[in-house]
Write an enzyme that holds these catalytic residues in place. Structure first.
Site, PDB file in Angstrom:
ATOM      1  CB  SER A 222      -0.734   0.291   1.146  1.00 39.57           C
ATOM      2  OG  SER A 222      -1.876   0.457   0.667  1.00 39.57           O
ATOM      3  CE  LYS A 226      -0.539   4.952  -1.892  1.00 42.62           C
ATOM      4  NZ  LYS A 226      -1.085   4.726  -3.102  1.00 42.62           N
ATOM      5  CD1 TRP A 313      -8.078   3.601  -1.116  1.00 37.69           C
ATOM      6  CD2 TRP A 313      -9.824   4.280  -1.805  1.00 37.69           C
ATOM      7  NE1 TRP A 313      -7.444   4.531  -0.902  1.00 37.69           N
ATOM      8  CE2 TRP A 313      -8.934   5.581  -1.175  1.00 37.69           C
ATOM      9  CE3 TRP A 313     -10.935   4.882  -2.085  1.00 37.69           C
ATOM     10  CZ2 TRP A 313      -9.007   7.000  -0.972  1.00 37.69           C
ATOM     11  CZ3 TRP A 313     -11.266   6.254  -2.394  1.00 37.69           C
ATOM     12  CH2 TRP A 313     -10.382   7.272  -1.595  1.00 37.69           C
ATOM     13  CG  HIS A 365      -5.922  -2.595   1.069  1.00 39.13           C
ATOM     14  ND1 HIS A 365      -5.469  -1.639   0.355  1.00 39.13           N
ATOM     15  CD2 HIS A 365      -5.190  -1.410   2.299  1.00 39.13           C
ATOM     16  CE1 HIS A 365      -4.340  -1.699   0.299  1.00 39.13           C
ATOM     17  NE2 HIS A 365      -4.482  -0.952   1.746  1.00 39.13           N
TER      18      HIS A 365
HETATM   19  C1  GCU Z   1      -5.034   5.039   2.408  1.00 34.04           C
HETATM   20  C2  GCU Z   1      -4.318   6.082   1.114  1.00 34.04           C
HETATM   21  C3  GCU Z   1      -4.331   4.688   0.276  1.00 34.04           C
HETATM   22  C4  GCU Z   1      -3.282   4.139   0.965  1.00 34.04           C
HETATM   23  C5  GCU Z   1      -4.116   3.554   2.133  1.00 34.04           C
HETATM   24  C6  GCU Z   1      -2.377   2.107   2.657  1.00 34.04           C
HETATM   25  O1  GCU Z   1      -6.345   3.878   1.762  1.00 34.04           O
HETATM   26  O2  GCU Z   1      -5.485   6.380   0.666  1.00 34.04           O
HETATM   27  O3  GCU Z   1      -4.090   5.256  -0.925  1.00 34.04           O
HETATM   28  O4  GCU Z   1      -2.142   2.880   0.081  1.00 34.04           O
HETATM   29  O5  GCU Z   1      -4.516   4.273   3.171  1.00 34.04           O
HETATM   30  O6  GCU Z   1      -1.630   2.913   2.942  1.00 34.04           O
HETATM   31  O7  GCU Z   1      -3.150   1.439   3.382  1.00 34.04           O
END
Ligand code: GCU
Length: 383
Positions: A222, A226, A313, A365
């Protein structure tokens, strides 16, 4: 928690494939001067540097590479949960620059059986409940399983480099070591700082006699998925880069505006990306790039993405498209067998190609053992 995400977007997130805009993506292989890029020389000499600079300035911000001194010392504070299987090194990494000092903690497990040097897997952690050496049963960082398979494995917590909060993210390396970055529209932000932390972990691996740093794997989930992708674009020392469910600003195409959008992420996490990225809030079509250009910055080193069906998402289809389009650098420039043949809707199992791989699993997720298990098959083929 869906509600808490939605309040950060000005508009409701779109989950309707029929409302996804028709995609018109910038061409990976046409240079800014309009030259068609077909060779390794032109890719590495012209197009890759252009694309790198665009991501640096418009999306993620700079990761400074310079410092004066780095040193490592071992602590003994946590207690090793697997004394039979592994030795635990709790490493304090201390970095000096311009008379200022920052220390971060890295936890490294080394297998006790087998003969090193061992390949190493680094996880950039950010979940409070799994802080530092404390492990969990759910598989987020499956130390035991990795050790049993002959890997050394390490983790650092992102917040030991830069806190994960709007109010305090600079209270780590940014204000201490790189204060001149503050306020620059393409300056160092939290993702860059976390990536810097991963590079310092690699510095430790490189001088460690029991680690085969050429066989190194960088893993993030997540927000740290990135981060892992941008880190590997900056630092060619990682052999394999794995971004699990990295979504918006990671694997997924921004122009699809499916699930989390550029605006939603910049509003809620204004300290993650370069300030310049905000120019594209609700103007994704003006981005001079899209996320399908990111894998090419890692090529020819291996890259792996994964998605979860219910993780809308993060836009699983956008993640798959980003990788399958981006893999053209692997196949067309580097001659790898990396062509994706299957439409997202037709996927029936993992796609493990030469140096590029993907899987999607059922469920929500999270980074779970199932993700690791499938990813490790790819590692076996590519490390
Ligand atoms: C939030 C955010 C995401 C990210 C996530 C995470 O949902 O909006 O962009 O990837 O947190 O890090 O679990």
């Amino acid at each position: 928690t869906l509600f808490s995400m939605e309040i950060y977007s000005q508009t409701e997130p779109n989950y309707d494939e029929n409302k996804v805009p028709a995609l018109s993506l910038p061409d990976i292989f046409i240079s800014q001067k309009g030259k068609l890029i077909q060779t390794k020389e032109d890719w590495e000499g012209i197009r890759r540097p252009e694309i790198f600079r665009l991501f640096e300035s418009e999306v993620y911000g700079t990761i400074p590479k310079d410092f004066d001194e780095i040193s490592f010392s071992l602590a003994n504070e946590t207690g090793n949960p697997y004394p039979e299987l592994a030795s635990l090194e709790e490493v304090n990494i201390t970095v000096n620059r311009n008379g200022k000092t920052h220390a971060m903690r890295l936890n490294l497990f080394l297998p006790k059986s087998g003969k090193g040097p061992f390949p190493v897997i680094l996880l950039i952690n950010y979940l409070p409940k799994y802080k530092d050496g404390k492990l969990n049963e759910e598989g987020f960082w499956p130390v035991k399983e990795l050790i049993e398979r002959g890997f050394a494995t390490a983790s650092f917590h992102a917040e030991t480099v830069a806190p994960d909060l709007t109010e305090s993210y600079q209270k780590g390396i940014i204000s201490t070591l790189y204060p001149e970055q503050i306020g620059k529209p393409d300056g160092l932000k939290a993702f860059g700082a976390w990536g810097w932390g991963a590079m310092r972990a690699m510095d430790y691996f490189e001088q460690h006699p029991q680690i085969d740093s050429k066989k190194s794997v960088l893993v993030g989930h997540s927000r740290t998925g990135k981060t892992a992708l941008w880190t590997s674009a900056n630092d060619p020392r990682w052999a394999i880069t794995y971004a699990n469910e990295s979504g918006c600003g990671g694997a997924a195409l921004s122009r699809r505006k499916y699930g989390e959008t550029v605006e939603a992420i910049n509003r809620r996490f204004p300290y993650w990306f370069a300030d310049n990225f905000r120019k594209y809030n609700d103007h994704e079509e003006e981005l001079p790039l899209d996320q399908h250009m990111l894998p090419g910055l890692i090529a020819p080193r291996a890259v792996y993405y994964s998605s979860a069906r219910e993780d809308r998402w993060a836009d699983p289809k956008g993640e798959y498209l980003g990788l399958s389009l981006g893999s053209r650098v692997y196949s067309e420039i580097y001659g790898k067998k990396a062509e994706f043949q299957t439409e997202f809707e037709q996927l029936t199992g993992p796609v493990h190609l030469e140096s590029v791989g993907y899987h999607i699993r059922e469920g929500k997720h999270d980074l779970i053992w199932e993700d690791w298990r499938i990813f490790l098959e790819f590692v076996k083929e590519n490390l």
